[in-house]
Scaffold this active site. Structure first.
Site, PDB file in Angstrom:
ATOM      1  N   TYR A  45       4.920-152.344 -66.654  1.00 50.39           N
ATOM      2  CA  TYR A  45       5.068-153.787 -67.210  1.00 50.39           C
ATOM      3  C   TYR A  45       5.167-155.060 -66.453  1.00 50.39           C
ATOM      4  O   TYR A  45       4.637-156.154 -66.625  1.00 50.39           O
ATOM      5  CB  TYR A  45       6.431-153.589 -68.088  1.00 50.39           C
ATOM      6  CG  TYR A  45       6.972-154.879 -68.925  1.00 50.39           C
ATOM      7  CD1 TYR A  45       6.378-154.990 -70.165  1.00 50.39           C
ATOM      8  CD2 TYR A  45       7.911-155.763 -68.285  1.00 50.39           C
ATOM      9  CE1 TYR A  45       6.774-156.440 -70.702  1.00 50.39           C
ATOM     10  CE2 TYR A  45       8.280-156.914 -68.894  1.00 50.39           C
ATOM     11  CZ  TYR A  45       7.700-156.957 -70.090  1.00 50.39           C
ATOM     12  OH  TYR A  45       8.243-158.297 -70.961  1.00 50.39           O
ATOM     13  N   ALA A  46       6.210-154.884 -65.190  1.00 48.27           N
ATOM     14  CA  ALA A  46       6.452-155.720 -64.260  1.00 48.27           C
ATOM     15  C   ALA A  46       4.929-156.428 -63.663  1.00 48.27           C
ATOM     16  O   ALA A  46       4.769-157.529 -63.568  1.00 48.27           O
ATOM     17  CB  ALA A  46       7.289-155.335 -63.239  1.00 48.27           C
TER      18      ALA A  46
END
Ligand SMILES: NC(=O)c1ccc[n+]([C@@H]2O[C@H](COP(=O)([O-])OP(=O)(O)OC[C@H]3O[C@@H](n4cnc5c(N)ncnc54)[C@H](O)[C@@H]3O)[C@@H](O)[C@H]2O)c1
Length: 253
Positions: free
Chosen positions: A160-161
């Protein structure tokens, strides 16, 4: 010379991931501020319910079920926005998926899926809307990044990051490309905003998070939406390639 935006008459905005959470709040704020809004989302039931709540007369909005990680479906949603006004003034690339996963447990399929939903969709949106707005001589694109893309996630995984970090650099590249054409492209990087993702953490975890936020509380979706609406406005024409943090002071730079 760079063209100045002058938006006459009907203003049309396309908001992805608009069925709930931040996308819903952004769609509501843009409607309040006079835009016609096309709401796009994967979740048809939630989407139609949201549309009925935000625009009971169903006159100033359309709801389009689309998976915006697929180019053809993004184009179809954009075509609905074009059909509404001929010209699309605003695109908010908000659709995203949040997954929490320990680093060593991330597998290829989940990595690929998150990159497609969170990052590839933004590429498609910037290409489709960017070409249209460049030809029209102006427009506004706002991409939903995250604090996670700046320094790793508070709750979300590395995939996600990384997808959100990708959005930050993509925003600058597209902003430079489109700046001479009156099209601005900016990123908004929220953290710890109330909504379904936050509520899923449970009360204890939310209390821990709030204790670490200088403002002392989680954020409200409307607070993110107000910033997005400002970036979508006429008077934001000199703001491009920037990233705006909405994180209650968790991270200052
Ligand atoms: N809420 C936060 O604190 C926070 C923090 C940082 C970043 N963000 C980002 O803001 C955006 C919205 O976050 P949220 O908390 O409202 O998320 P959410 O999960 O509540 O809502 C996301 C919406 O996007 C839709 N969606 C997912 N994949 C899609 C696809 N492929 N095509 C179309 N629609 C799709 C979902 O159906 C859902 O309605 C996301 O990009 C998220 O990463 C949120």
């Amino acid at each position: 010379m760079a063209s100045e935006d002058s938006f006459d008459g009907r203003r049309v905005a396309l908001v992805t991931g608009a069925a709930r959470g931040l996308g819903r709040a952004i769609a509501a704020t843009l409607l309040e501020r006079g835009h016609d809004v096309v709401l796009a989302d994967l979740d048809g039931d939630a989407l139609r319910e949201t549309q009925a709540q935000l625009d009971p007369g169903l006159r100033r909005s359309d709801a389009v079920v689309a998976d915006v990680s697929e180019r053809g479906q993004f184009e179809a949603a954009f075509a609905v926005a074009q059909a509404r006004g001929g010209r699309v003034h605003v695109l908010v690339n908000n659709a995203g998926k949040t997954v929490s996963r320990p680093f060593f447990e991330i597998e290829q399929q989940e990595w690929d899926e998150l990159m497609a939903v969170n990052l590839r969709s933004v590429l498609f949106g910037c290409q489709i809307a960017g070409a249209h707005m460049r030809a029209a001589g102006g427009g506004r694109i706002v991409n939903m990044a995250s604090l996670a893309g700046q320094r790793g996630g508070l709750v979300a995984g590395a995939h996600y990051a990384a997808s959100k970090a990708g959005i930050l650099v993509l925003t600058k590249i597209v902003a430079a490309e489109l700046a001479p054409h009156g099209v601005t492209v900016n990123a908004v990087a929220p953290a710890a905003i109330d909504g379904p993702v936050m509520q899923a953490l449970g009360e204890e975890r939310i209390a821990q998070l709030e204790a670490a936020i200088p403002v002392g509380r989680v954020g409200r979706p409307e607070e993110v939406a107000a910033l997005v609406a400002h970036l979508a406005g006429d008077d934001a024409g000199f703001v491009t390639g920037a990233c705006f943090d909405v994180n209650g002071g968790v991270s200052m730079r």
